[in-house]
Design an enzyme around this catalytic site. Structure first.
Site, PDB file in Angstrom:
ATOM      1  NE  ARG A   1      -2.107   1.720   5.417  1.00  0.00           N
ATOM      2  CZ  ARG A   1      -2.962   1.071   4.636  1.00  0.00           C
ATOM      3  NH1 ARG A   1      -3.367   1.644   3.505  1.00  0.00           N
ATOM      4  NH2 ARG A   1      -3.433  -0.112   4.972  1.00  0.00           N
ATOM      5  CE1 TYR A   2       1.475   0.038   6.616  1.00  0.00           C
ATOM      6  CE2 TYR A   2       0.307  -1.041   4.804  1.00  0.00           C
ATOM      7  CZ  TYR A   2       0.370  -0.630   6.132  1.00  0.00           C
ATOM      8  OH  TYR A   2      -0.677  -0.901   6.969  1.00  0.00           O
ATOM      9  CB  ILE A   3       6.146   1.719  -0.801  1.00  0.00           C
ATOM     10  CG1 ILE A   3       4.945   2.334  -1.515  1.00  0.00           C
ATOM     11  CG2 ILE A   3       5.936   0.223  -0.622  1.00  0.00           C
ATOM     12  CD1 ILE A   3       4.672   1.740  -2.890  1.00  0.00           C
TER      13      ILE A   3
ATOM     14  CB  ALA B   1      -0.915  -0.010   1.215  1.00  0.00           C
TER      15      ALA B   1
END
Length: 865
Positions: free
Chosen positions: A123-125, A121
């Protein structure tokens, strides 16, 4: 008809408005929509090679750039100020750019194009612009700007990219009424191509894919519409029972590839035991073969029936001046190279203007301070008087400047602080001006030699960013694989001779052979007719079948021997013929076609064998000899339509086989095509030799292994790994020099092949991972030129290998070649044995006995007859 259409009064007496036709409106709306999709979503601009969403992402990342990674979710939010679409499309575009590993540095799970796994997602990368992108993509001074969709921000019309980015990344898009598919090309080759364009040449550009694999680009046609390429997986043979797929074709994933293999196995096209995906850092798909399956045939079948080979049709379409245009990749490269040269020129011109302004102000500053003009303004009471006083003080020096001195220049002089004036160093000022003048001269030189400057720019890019970007896709020429030849035998052929049926569903009838459901079947009948039909569950071909088998189109070695009774004349006719090409399901007449004709004797001979038969005539015939032999080798092989030769004019009672025949076609000339690593009989490549029956091929590889194989054209050999390929002669001695990875020295050995197993590799050098075979030969007297390092000097020595060591077993280590370091070695041309000279020296007046020569001449003449 309604009141409105009648233009009559409405029920509620409302006023009638004039009707407007909507046909034209629909037309305009569709064209507007199509234009929007083409220009704003699907097709990239040629200037920077980016679609609008990609351009806006790059611009947003540049605005955010501070050298640190940013959450992709934040980048998406920043991009939405410029891109009037949802966050999902922006997220997909960022991931796509990041996976190309050129413009964006990534952190986190960005998915894998090899396996098809998606990214984590947003928001994680995290991501940030690469150093390459910062160097070649952005320059606010040369960027053309426009307002964003809401008018609040400015965004670039096109980024000033100084590199063929479109060809490096590739692109794919589907619009309304057209599509584009530009394949990725190699970074290094593109830079070298641009340099060649600047030199006036036309480079050869071929795609290079991040997934590697093998590519046949013979029909690429510079990427324009109508071209085609074939891409194959790299398949290695681990052993006789296991294959490994190390690289996959572009556009496929390991999952889709495995699914296509399983599907082909389920349909019976290939026969495998198990497929395992061992992909981690590198791609590895392990395929275990079913018992009795040939690895080479299975490799061909994988290419023929699975996604191990895919065909890609490029279609280079780009936007030029708001219109879609179809170009070749060379045209795109030339356009981008010219654009880079123009951008470099603009940057040099901007830098030249900046340097001239700096020189001008430095000169003004020096004059202002050294001539104490600043003291003259102490008594001025108004601002205008100050400006006028300074201007008057500069009058003697104005002719030296390249432009007029403006009020703004004078105002800048008044802003110089007293501290700077008090510490003014004339030497440092002169030194600064000298450096500015040197840089200005360099800029002017580059402007006058713009092509040379652009070439240097590309070379700097190559040295700075080219490391690790070597070609991944190997350029190969592919052979055409016939599906019917490599298909697994997934069916069984049966025949009902009396009723005239053939097929794989007649399991209660006579079994003929194993076959594939793709095969054609040839049928010969008693009435002297033949036909070819596609195998089916059950098909009627005619009664009294005398022969049925799988038909191989163009098989010149299959010869049919036939004796038939001609119904018209009553004679027995004999013929030998081939069936090379036919029309499926058409009946061909092999006799003269007269009523009452029938087959009396028939054989099918895979290698053109010609047997001897005994012919028995009827007792009532008028022939003196009623039993005689006939040899089929005495007649020529002709076409299937030939009437044949007269065997006898008398009635025939029976015909019996007397002696099995031998081939009348001679051996088969086998060629090796080094480009594709395959054998062939078409004359492509190097002639290996003429082969018969049980002859074998000897193959010797760089890793120190040898292998005996058949001469089947389905065999494959890796060209880069092959050192020797020739007809095997068990009496020949193999001479070899190899590098031993353990002792770091070279060894020499001579041995004979003692094994007889077919298609099994035997290692005859040490098994260290760095051991490698350097030279191998089967010549009687091989010679090797060796360059030796003796201290600080090098020396070339020629060794007769047959004199260095005796013939030993193939497992022997051999003798050390030399105690010195070997820098290089190469095999010399074979030495021809010298002919014995006549020990008798003839003198003038000596007589010569020619009787022996005369006898030899008579024998030669007899041989000719």
């Amino acid at each position: 008809m309604s009141d409105l259409e009648n233009n009559g009064p409405l029920d509620n007496d409302e006023e009638l408005h004039e009707s407007i036709p909507v046909t034209g409106m629909y037309k305009d709306w569709f064209l507007d929509y199509a234009s929007y999709v083409i220009l704003e979503r699907a097709v990239p601009a040629i200037e920077d090679g980016l679609k609008p969403v990609q351009r806006r992402i790059m611009h947003a990342m540049k605005e955010m750039d501070d050298g640190r990674f940013n959450k992709v979710a934040n980048i998406i939010g920043q991009t939405m100020q410029y891109h009037p679409h949802g966050d999902a499309s922006i997220s997909d575009a960022i991931v796509n750019l990041g996976q190309k590993d050129l413009l964006i540095e990534t952190q986190g799970n960005w998915g894998d194009i090899r396996t098809g796994d998606g990214a984590a997602a947003a928001r994680y990368i995290e991501a940030r612009l690469s150093k390459f992108a910062l160097d070649v993509v952005f320059n606010p001074q040369t960027t053309e700007w426009q307002l964003s969709y809401d008018g609040r921000k400015k965004e670039p019309v096109a980024l000033p990219v100084k590199f063929p980015l479109l060809l490096a990344q590739g692109v794919e898009g589907i619009a309304v009424g057209l599509s584009t598919k530009i394949l990725p090309h190699n970074f290094i080759e593109l830079i070298e191509g641009s340099i060649e364009v600047l030199k006036g040449g036309r480079p050869t550009l071929l795609p290079d894919f991040p997934t590697g694999g093998l590519g046949d680009f013979s029909e690429y046609n510079e990427g324009i519409r109508g071209g085609k390429i074939k891409v194959r997986a790299r398949i290695e043979e681990e052993d006789n029972k296991t294959l490994l797929i190390k690289e996959i074709p572009y556009g496929t994933t390991t999952n889709s590839l495995i699914e296509s293999i399983i599907k082909a196995n389920d349909k019976g096209k290939i026969k495998i035991k198990k497929v395992t995906d061992n992909t981690a850092a590198d791609v590895e798909i392990q395929i275990q073969l079913a018992p009795g399956q040939s690895p080479d045939m299975t490799i061909d079948a994988l290419y023929a029936f699975t996604d191990c080979e895919v065909s890609i049709s490029p279609n280079a379409c780009v936007i030029i001046e708001d219109k879609p245009v179809f170009l070749t990749v060379n045209d795109i490269l030339s356009y981008n190279t010219k654009q880079t040269k123009d951008l470099l020129k603009r940057e040099l011109e901007i830098r030249k203007a900046e340097l001239m302004e700096k020189l001008l102000f430095s000169s003004l500053e020096k004059i202002f301070i050294e001539n104490r003009i600043y003291r003259d303004i102490e008594e001025c009471e108004t601002w205008d008087a100050v400006i006028e006083t300074i201007d008057r003080g500069l009058d003697p020096f104005k002719p030296e400047f390249y432009r007029e001195i403006t009020t703004e220049d004078i105002v800048k002089l008044t802003e110089i602080k007293i501290k700077r004036i008090s510490k003014f160093d004339a030497f440092k000022a002169d030194e600064l001006m000298r450096k500015l003048e040197e840089e200005l001269k360099e800029v002017e030189y580059n402007l006058n030699h713009l092509t040379q400057y652009a070439i240097k720019y590309y070379k700097d890019l190559l040295s700075k960013y080219g490391k690790g970007r070597q070609r991944k896709t190997e350029i190969r020429a592919f052979e055409n694989i016939q599906a019917t030849v490599v298909a697994a035998n997934n069916a069984k052929l049966y025949v009902n001779r009396a009723d005239g049926f053939i097929g794989y569903g007649l399991k209660k009838d006579e079994f003929v052979c194993d076959c594939s459901d793709l095969d054609d079947i040839i049928v010969f009948k008693r009435d002297g007719t033949a036909q070819v039909t596609r195998i089916q569950d059950k098909v009627f071909v005619g009664k009294d079948i005398i022969h049925v088998s799988v038909f191989r189109k163009g098989d010149e070695r299959m010869v049919y021997n036939l004796i038939y009774l001609d119904g018209g004349s009553g004679r027995a006719m004999v013929k030998r013929f081939q069936v090379l090409s036919v029309t499926r399901d058409r009946e061909y007449v092999l006799t003269k076609g007269t009523k009452g004709s029938k087959v009396m004797y028939f054989t099918a001979n895979p290698n053109g064998e010609a047997e001897i038969v005994t012919v028995y005539l009827t007792q009532g015939s008028k022939a003196r000899v009623k039993v005689f032999d006939f040899d089929f080798s005495t007649i020529e092989i002709k076409g299937r339509g030939a009437g044949g030769n007269i065997l006898t004019r008398y009635p025939v009672r029976k015909i019996q086989l007397k002696m099995e025949g031998v081939s009348t076609l001679g051996g088969l000339d086998i060629y090796y095509d080094e480009h594709i690593g395959r054998l062939n009989t078409d004359g492509r490549g190097r002639l290996v030799d003429n082969f018969l029956g049980d002859d074998k091929i000897l193959a010797v590889y760089r890793n120190g292994e040898y292998e005996l194989t058949s001469f089947e054209v389905t065999n494959r050999y890796e060209p880069k790994e092959l050192l020797l390929l020739e007809k095997f002669d068990s009496k020949k001695v193999i001479s070899a020099i190899y590098f031993d990875g353990t002792s770091k020295t070279h060894f020499v050995k001579r041995f004979m092949v003692e094994t007889s197993t077919i298609n099994k590799k035997f290692n005859f050098i040490t098994d260290h991972r760095n051991s490698r075979l350097e030279v191998v030969s089967t010549e009687e007297q091989p010679q090797v030129k060796v360059k030796l390092q003796k201290g600080k000097e090098t020396e070339e020595v020629i060794y007769d290998v047959d004199m260095l060591i005796d013939v030993k077993g193939w497992k022997a280590i051999g003798n050390k070649l030399t105690s010195h370091t070997v820098k290089d070695l190469s095999l010399l041309a074979p030495v021809k044995p010298k002919k014995e000279e006549n020990p008798q020296e003839l003198k003038v007046g000596d007589s010569i006995d020619l009787s022996v020569d005369e006898e030899d001449d008579d024998e030669d003449q007899l041989d000719l007859f």
